[in-house]
Design an enzyme around this catalytic site. Structure first.
Site, mmCIF file in Angstrom:
data_model
loop_
_atom_site.group_PDB
_atom_site.id
_atom_site.type_symbol
_atom_site.label_atom_id
_atom_site.label_comp_id
_atom_site.label_asym_id
_atom_site.label_seq_id
_atom_site.Cartn_x
_atom_site.Cartn_y
_atom_site.Cartn_z
ATOM 1 N N ALA A 66 1.077 -1.218 -0.058
ATOM 2 C CA ALA A 66 -0.055 -0.005 -0.173
ATOM 3 C C ALA A 66 0.829 1.210 -0.029
ATOM 4 C CB ALA A 66 -0.751 0.033 1.138
ATOM 5 N N GLY A 111 0.683 -5.078 0.938
ATOM 6 C CA GLY A 111 -0.461 -5.044 -0.078
ATOM 7 C C GLY A 111 -0.177 -5.926 -1.215
ATOM 8 N N GLU A 114 -0.634 -9.319 -0.548
ATOM 9 C CA GLU A 114 -2.071 -9.766 -0.305
ATOM 10 C C GLU A 114 -2.735 -9.957 -1.736
ATOM 11 O OE1 GLU A 114 -2.104 -6.288 2.345
ATOM 12 O OE2 GLU A 114 -3.054 -7.748 4.077
ATOM 13 N N GLU A 134 4.356 -5.036 7.584
ATOM 14 C CA GLU A 134 3.468 -3.858 8.049
ATOM 15 C C GLU A 134 4.013 -3.710 9.371
ATOM 16 O OE1 GLU A 134 2.261 -6.358 6.124
ATOM 17 O OE2 GLU A 134 0.734 -5.590 4.875
HETATM 18 N N1 COA Z 1 4.594 3.140 -0.834
HETATM 19 C C1 COA Z 1 4.992 4.561 -1.268
HETATM 20 N N2 COA Z 1 6.098 4.488 -1.924
HETATM 21 C C2 COA Z 1 6.911 3.260 -2.129
HETATM 22 C C3 COA Z 1 6.613 2.136 -1.432
HETATM 23 C C4 COA Z 1 5.277 1.926 -0.746
HETATM 24 N N3 COA Z 1 4.795 1.077 -0.287
HETATM 25 N N4 COA Z 1 7.493 1.269 -1.887
HETATM 26 C C5 COA Z 1 8.144 1.847 -2.542
HETATM 27 N N5 COA Z 1 7.936 3.201 -2.818
HETATM 28 C C6 COA Z 1 8.575 4.191 -3.418
HETATM 29 C C7 COA Z 1 9.894 4.731 -2.616
HETATM 30 O O1 COA Z 1 9.527 5.764 -1.662
HETATM 31 C C8 COA Z 1 10.949 5.476 -3.578
HETATM 32 O O2 COA Z 1 10.210 6.680 -4.055
HETATM 33 P P1 COA Z 1 11.056 8.107 -4.200
HETATM 34 O O3 COA Z 1 12.211 7.569 -5.483
HETATM 35 O O4 COA Z 1 10.176 9.004 -4.659
HETATM 36 O O5 COA Z 1 11.798 8.343 -2.992
HETATM 37 C C9 COA Z 1 10.694 4.339 -4.973
HETATM 38 O O6 COA Z 1 9.480 3.753 -4.547
HETATM 39 C C10 COA Z 1 11.659 3.420 -4.944
HETATM 40 O O7 COA Z 1 11.779 2.851 -3.601
HETATM 41 P P2 COA Z 1 13.174 2.544 -3.013
HETATM 42 O O8 COA Z 1 12.775 2.614 -1.649
HETATM 43 O O9 COA Z 1 14.130 3.841 -3.154
HETATM 44 O O10 COA Z 1 13.764 1.183 -3.888
HETATM 45 P P3 COA Z 1 14.833 0.420 -2.838
HETATM 46 O O11 COA Z 1 15.478 -0.628 -3.837
HETATM 47 O O12 COA Z 1 15.920 0.930 -2.180
HETATM 48 O O13 COA Z 1 13.876 -0.432 -1.749
HETATM 49 C C11 COA Z 1 12.033 -1.670 -1.166
HETATM 50 C C12 COA Z 1 12.946 -1.359 -2.199
HETATM 51 C C13 COA Z 1 10.802 -2.698 -1.585
HETATM 52 C C14 COA Z 1 12.906 -2.632 -0.158
HETATM 53 C C15 COA Z 1 11.461 -0.519 -0.337
HETATM 54 O O14 COA Z 1 10.924 0.387 -1.268
HETATM 55 C C16 COA Z 1 10.483 -0.729 0.787
HETATM 56 O O15 COA Z 1 10.815 -1.215 1.734
HETATM 57 N N6 COA Z 1 9.283 -0.412 0.370
HETATM 58 C C17 COA Z 1 8.176 -0.415 1.371
HETATM 59 C C18 COA Z 1 7.791 -1.955 1.768
HETATM 60 C C19 COA Z 1 6.395 -2.069 2.265
HETATM 61 O O16 COA Z 1 6.881 -1.675 3.679
HETATM 62 N N7 COA Z 1 5.401 -2.354 1.950
HETATM 63 C C20 COA Z 1 4.425 -2.501 2.757
HETATM 64 C C21 COA Z 1 3.441 -1.193 3.084
HETATM 65 S S1 COA Z 1 2.001 -1.643 3.917
#
Ligand code: COA
Length: 260
Positions: A66, A111, A114, A134
């Protein structure tokens, strides 16, 4: 209809829905959830569509969860509505009445996991990563993760994944029963196309009956599930497809199912 966050493709009877926010790793904001809800409703009502493939744009992510930015300042009431919107979408996918296949090439987190679990089948690249992170945000899964993961993988695996927030690779996800098949990244499209084509040629009413019986059977006592199966079996004898399938077998030819 034009979508801002999705791409829709058609190949024969296979509809592909692609979440298209690669700069945000295809994170699900409210607009994307609403568009997915519409896109799946369209696929459900279009008789030309027999199978749906769901994927994310780009190499890196199926869906990374999400949208955390959008979620961060929700009130509890807004969070409840957000969770319900996500859950309704997942349930609509699960109950689409046509097979839905998730093509998971990268991150399927929160999400995203999910969403993949709401699909009926999952094919993952060896590079895919799954998780329910989460808890790292001080949250619990809100789009059905605690419930669908429990049903797919059991209590121990669900508690481990949800309590640690750790990601697992595709092979581990297959061992847990979360993923059907794991293939090399370069073989993913062929594997998805082959399975989608096979499903697209299957008898549509029989496919719907199987989906209904298996979904109900996961929740109901066995006597109810067996009775439901009997009724579905009997109903199949009212279809042209059943006559076509049995005649084609006896005439040693391939059946052509029409969904009637
Ligand atoms: N919501 C909003 N934005 C997200 C996102 C999410 N769930 N997951 C990734 N993004 C965005 C990042 O903020 C970043 O945006 P920006 O370039 O404007 O800063 C872009 O996507 C690229 O992500 P980034 O974190 O830079 O890539 P990474 O390769 O370093 O890491 C992940 C990849 C997937 C490990 C990391 O993005 C992450 O942990 N995301 C969240 C996962 C999460 O907690 N999901 C559950 C949500 S309830």
């Amino acid at each position: 209809m034009a979508y801002r966050n999705l791409e829709i493709g058609n190949r024969g009877a296979v509809r592909t829905i692609t979440v298209n926010r690669p700069d945000k790793l295809n994170a699900l904001n409210r607009e994307t959830l609403n568009e997915l809800t519409l896109a799946f409703a369209q696929a459900a009502h279009d008789d030309a569509v027999r199978v749906v493939v769901l994927t994310g744009a780009g190499e890196k992510a199926f869906v990374a969860g999400a949208d955390i930015g959008e979620m961060s300042d929700l009130s509890p009431a807004q969070a409840q509505a957000f969770s319900r919107t996500g859950q309704r979408l997942m349930t609509a996918i699960e109950r689409l009445g046509k097979p839905v296949l998730a093509r998971v090439q990268g991150f399927a987190l929160g999400g995203g996991m999910e969403l993949a679990m709401a699909c009926h089948l999952r094919i993952a690249s060896e590079k895919a990563k799954f998780g329910q992170p989460e808890i790292n945000l001080g949250l619990i899964p809100g789009f059905g993760g605690t419930q669908r993961l429990l049903r797919l993988a059991g209590r121990a695996a669900t508690l481990e994944l949800c309590l640690t927030g750790a990601s697992i690779d595709a092979t581990r996800a297959r061992e847990l029963g979360v993923v059907n098949r794991v293939v090399a990244p370069e073989a993913l499209d062929d594997a998805v196309d082959t399975l989608a084509d096979q499903l697209a040629h299957a008898a549509p009413l029989a496919a719907a009956g199987i989906l209904d019986a298996v979904l109900l059977g996961g929740e109901a006592p066995i006597d109810q599930g067996l009775e439901f199966e009997t009724q579905g079996f009997a109903l199949a004898f009212a279809t042209e497809d059943m006559r076509e399938g049995t005649s084609a077998f006896l005439q040693k030819r391939k059946p052509a199912f029409k969904g009637r």
